[in-house]
Design a protein around this motif. Structure first.
Motif, short mmCIF file in Angstrom:
data_model
loop_
_atom_site.label_atom_id
_atom_site.label_comp_id
_atom_site.label_asym_id
_atom_site.label_seq_id
_atom_site.Cartn_x
_atom_site.Cartn_y
_atom_site.Cartn_z
N MET A 388 0.83 -1.21 0.00
CA MET A 388 0.00 0.00 0.00
C MET A 388 0.86 1.26 0.00
O MET A 388 0.55 2.24 -0.68
CB MET A 388 -0.92 -0.01 1.22
CG MET A 388 -1.99 -1.08 1.18
SD MET A 388 -2.98 -1.12 2.70
CE MET A 388 -4.03 -2.53 2.36
N ILE A 389 1.95 1.23 0.76
CA ILE A 389 2.86 2.37 0.79
C ILE A 389 3.49 2.57 -0.58
O ILE A 389 3.62 3.69 -1.08
CB ILE A 389 3.93 2.16 1.87
CG1 ILE A 389 3.30 2.22 3.27
CG2 ILE A 389 5.05 3.20 1.74
CD1 ILE A 389 4.24 1.86 4.39
N MET A 390 3.90 1.46 -1.21
CA MET A 390 4.49 1.54 -2.54
C MET A 390 3.50 2.13 -3.54
O MET A 390 3.86 2.99 -4.36
CB MET A 390 4.94 0.14 -2.97
CG MET A 390 5.58 0.08 -4.35
SD MET A 390 4.40 -0.23 -5.68
CE MET A 390 4.03 -1.96 -5.38
N GLN A 391 2.25 1.71 -3.48
CA GLN A 391 1.23 2.23 -4.40
C GLN A 391 0.99 3.72 -4.18
O GLN A 391 0.77 4.48 -5.13
CB GLN A 391 -0.07 1.45 -4.21
CG GLN A 391 0.02 0.00 -4.66
CD GLN A 391 -1.27 -0.75 -4.41
OE1 GLN A 391 -2.36 -0.24 -4.64
NE2 GLN A 391 -1.16 -1.98 -3.93
N ALA A 392 1.05 4.15 -2.91
CA ALA A 392 0.87 5.57 -2.62
C ALA A 392 1.99 6.39 -3.25
O ALA A 392 1.76 7.48 -3.80
CB ALA A 392 0.81 5.79 -1.12
N PHE A 393 3.21 5.87 -3.19
CA PHE A 393 4.34 6.58 -3.81
C PHE A 393 4.17 6.65 -5.32
O PHE A 393 4.43 7.69 -5.93
CB PHE A 393 5.66 5.89 -3.46
CG PHE A 393 6.81 6.39 -4.29
CD1 PHE A 393 7.36 7.63 -4.05
CD2 PHE A 393 7.32 5.61 -5.33
CE1 PHE A 393 8.42 8.11 -4.83
CE2 PHE A 393 8.37 6.08 -6.11
CZ PHE A 393 8.92 7.33 -5.86
N LEU A 426 10.54 -2.34 -2.53
CA LEU A 426 11.34 -1.67 -3.55
C LEU A 426 11.40 -2.50 -4.82
O LEU A 426 11.25 -1.97 -5.93
CB LEU A 426 12.76 -1.40 -3.02
CG LEU A 426 13.75 -0.83 -4.05
CD1 LEU A 426 13.26 0.52 -4.57
CD2 LEU A 426 15.14 -0.69 -3.43
N ALA A 427 11.61 -3.80 -4.69
CA ALA A 427 11.64 -4.68 -5.87
C ALA A 427 10.29 -4.68 -6.57
O ALA A 427 10.23 -4.65 -7.82
CB ALA A 427 12.03 -6.10 -5.45
N GLU A 428 9.21 -4.72 -5.82
CA GLU A 428 7.87 -4.68 -6.42
C GLU A 428 7.63 -3.37 -7.15
O GLU A 428 7.02 -3.34 -8.23
CB GLU A 428 6.82 -4.91 -5.33
CG GLU A 428 6.85 -6.32 -4.76
CD GLU A 428 6.06 -6.46 -3.47
OE1 GLU A 428 5.53 -7.55 -3.22
OE2 GLU A 428 5.98 -5.47 -2.71
N LEU A 429 8.10 -2.28 -6.58
CA LEU A 429 7.97 -0.98 -7.23
C LEU A 429 8.74 -0.95 -8.56
O LEU A 429 8.23 -0.46 -9.58
CB LEU A 429 8.50 0.11 -6.29
CG LEU A 429 8.65 1.51 -6.88
CD1 LEU A 429 7.32 2.05 -7.37
CD2 LEU A 429 9.26 2.46 -5.85
N ASP A 452 9.24 4.16 1.58
CA ASP A 452 8.17 4.90 2.24
C ASP A 452 7.39 5.68 1.20
O ASP A 452 7.65 5.58 -0.01
CB ASP A 452 8.73 5.81 3.35
CG ASP A 452 9.62 6.93 2.82
OD1 ASP A 452 9.66 7.14 1.59
OD2 ASP A 452 10.26 7.61 3.64
N GLN A 453 6.43 6.49 1.62
CA GLN A 453 5.55 7.18 0.67
C GLN A 453 6.26 8.30 -0.08
O GLN A 453 5.70 8.85 -1.03
CB GLN A 453 4.33 7.73 1.41
CG GLN A 453 3.45 6.64 1.98
CD GLN A 453 2.15 7.18 2.53
OE1 GLN A 453 1.07 6.86 2.05
NE2 GLN A 453 2.24 8.02 3.55
N PHE A 454 7.50 8.62 0.34
CA PHE A 454 8.26 9.65 -0.35
C PHE A 454 9.36 9.06 -1.21
O PHE A 454 10.19 9.80 -1.74
CB PHE A 454 8.85 10.61 0.69
CG PHE A 454 7.82 11.24 1.57
CD1 PHE A 454 7.05 12.32 1.13
CD2 PHE A 454 7.59 10.74 2.84
CE1 PHE A 454 6.10 12.89 1.94
CE2 PHE A 454 6.63 11.30 3.66
CZ PHE A 454 5.87 12.39 3.21
#
Length: 577
Positions: A388-393, A426-429, A452-454
């Motif tokens: 969820m954090i990755m998606q927000a970023f 990070l890998a998923e992103l 993180d979200q940033f």
């Protein structure tokens, strides 16, 4: 981004050389050294005459730690006696300390047995328990023993509060006269690990509310110039107490420190675990033939331990070598990245690293990013949080004025057990960015890190095992000189890699890149920047924006027509069935 030197892959103790060289001249440490909080708790508990009557100590529940606590109590009880008046009774000059492991109500409180003779004047026999034996002293109990017999606690608490122990018959079905209640003055010490202490807190809230004092055996130490000498004296005390061969020289001491840093997963910390030190030193002594311990002996014992525990890790890597588990270590792929995982197998003594193929595909949709692991209930809560954090970023980075016209599906390929933790975010992103931009990822590089979200990359656990797991795959297939691992910069202090990996890094055959944010990771994997202030530069974000713009304004009649025909076929199939 920065490629790290091999010198940062293990602890550097050169700044402490003077102290290390004086190891042979040091005296063994006294009990309580490097445990100031625990020592203070025992000292104050020893000086108390009224409440609280209980000291809880969080420590591994085994004889080694129990004996350490006993020695600590003796030390401070002796100091307390030296401060009392000359009228103090002789019993207190040498404290009574009774330890119990497997306890029952009868063992703890004692019992009254009916007279064996038929003579009515015969007196019943009395059997004293641990509380009677510990009168005017200390009773040390395992938390496991208490939780195994929860019915004991209310009566034990009453005795500690009131100082009076009422007798009970051993056989409640047979009537017999009971002696008068006896006065007992006992201090109770409970030893156990944190999880079991939490269970006791839930069952007895008064403990946390002030009915008991608290102490803790600290399990690691932040190393600095002022405490290194005490740590070396601590090692020497363990060696002396257990009659083990002493460390031979500075190299042996350094090898011991490096092993400790690896165990603590921190170059700046050292373990204080008694059991770990004893096991390592005892096994290393096998190599000495009764002589002093050398660095070679210590390293040999560590290799022997790794060999004994290598069956499952080697089987996992063998599945990759034989093609049963697909992991690419060369070439480029769109929407596919090598993540790094740590496997904790029930019944196996240690966790081990294993690379995992993380893939992402995109298709026309409403912008939903589907976490397959979560949907099939193979993803833990922390993993879901990381997603969820990755998606927000991603949503913030794309800065779209309408929903993303693509949906995505992200999955750990060939994973058949629960996945948890956020270290793969990070890998998923990176896999998602690759799939959206159609830009391939270099398969020679593996990735670990939480975001993180940033877009900042945060530290993860098991970093040494993760790196070594990917290295084993690469070295079996042949090192190309371009393979390596991307990791969070904040994990550099956790590195303590084995000699083989360090030699490969030194020879420029394997690489470690430490990064602070997503913008540094993407170029290493895709050879394109993530974003740029210059609008004319081709970046991953610009490629994604072009694809979205083409979807909205380009000629997509063929693609949309094909999609509609597919939907029609699916709907007809459902009608027919």
């Amino acid at each position: 981004m920065h490629e790290e030197s091999w010198r940062t892959m293990f602890p550097d103790y050169s700044q402490y050389q003077t102290t290390l060289d004086h190891y042979s001249n040091l005296e063994p440490a006294t009990v309580g050294t490097l445990q100031p909080r625990l020592s203070d708790a025992v000292r104050r508990f020893s000086a108390l005459n009224l409440q609280p009557r209980i000291l809880r100590i969080t420590a591994p529940d085994n004889t080694l730690y129990r004996d350490y606590i006993i020695e600590l109590i003796k030390k401070y009880q002796s100091q307390s006696n030296n401060n009392t008046s000359s009228s103090q009774t002789s019993e207190n000059e040498h404290p009574i300390i009774i330890a119990g492991d497997d306890i029952t109500a009868e063992k703890l409180f004692g019992a009254v047995y009916p007279a064996l003779e038929s003579n009515s004047l015969a007196k019943p026999s009395v059997k004293h328990g641990l509380l009677h034996q510990a009168n005017n002293g200390y009773l040390i109990l395992s938390i496991t023993a208490l939780l195994s017999n929860p019915s004991i606690w209310p009566r034990l608490k009453s005795v500690l509060m009131d100082g009076m122990l009422d007798w009970e018959a051993a056989n409640k079905k047979v009537l017999c006269p009971l002696p008068a209640a006896e006065k007992v003055n006992v201090k109770l010490v409970i030893i156990g690990d944190r999880h079991l202490m939490a269970e006791l807190d839930q069952a007895e809230p008064d403990l946390a509310a002030g009915f008991a004092m608290y102490g803790e055996f600290e399990q690691d130490l932040l190393l600095n110039e002022s405490n290194l000498e005490d740590y070396l004296r601590y090692i020497k005390a363990i060696i002396t107490h257990h009659k083990l061969p002493d460390l031979a020289d500075t190299d042996a001491v350094t090898a011991m420190l490096c092993a400790g840093a690896r165990y603590a997963e921190d170059q700046t910390r050292l373990p204080l675990c008694l059991l770990w030190h004893l096991n390592l030193l005892s096994e290393a002594s096998i190599e000495t033939d009764g002589k002093v311990l050398t660095a070679t002996n210590i390293k040999a014992s560590l290799r022997a331990k790794e060999y004994r525990e290598s069956y499952l890790p080697e089987r996992a890597i063998a599945d990759i070598h034989h093609g049963q588990v697909l992991i690419a270590s060369e070439g480029k792929e769109v929407g596919q990245v090598n993540g790094l995982t740590v496997v904790e197998m029930p019944g196996h003594p240690t966790a081990y690293g294993e690379p995992a193929r993380i893939s992402c595909v995109v298709h026309f949709g409403d912008g939903d990013i589907s976490d397959v692991e979560r949907k099939v209930e193979l993803g833990g809560n922390i993993h879901a949080k990381g997603m969820m954090i990755m998606q927000a970023f991603v949503a913030t980075a794309l800065d779209l004025d309408q929903a993303l016209p693509y949906s995505a599906s992200i999955v750990f390929e060939q994973s058949y057990s629960e996945v948890d933790g956020d270290s793969a975010s990070l890998a998923e992103l990176c896999a998602l960015m690759s799939a959206l931009s159609s830009q391939p990822i270099n398969q020679q590089i593996a990735v670990t890190g939480a975001v993180d979200q940033f877009g900042r990359v945060q530290a993860v656990g098991g970093i040494n095992e993760k790196i070594e797991g990917f290295y084993k795959v690469c070295v079996h297939r042949g090192l190309t000189g371009n393979q390596g691992v991307i990791l969070p910069k904040t994990n550099l202090s956790n590195l303590c890699l084995n000699d083989e990996v360090i030699e490969a890094i030194k020879a420029k055959q394997f690489h470690i890149w430490a990064i602070e944010n997503v913008d540094e990771a993407i170029p290493l994997l895709t050879d394109k920047p993530f974003r740029s202030e210059n609008d004319e530069d081709e970046t991953i974000l610009s490629l994604i924006e072009e694809r979205i713009d083409y979807f909205h304004h380009g000629d997509l009649s063929n693609e949309i027509g094909l999609l509609n025909r597919l939907r029609l076929r699916i709907s007809n199939w459902f009608v027919q069935n």
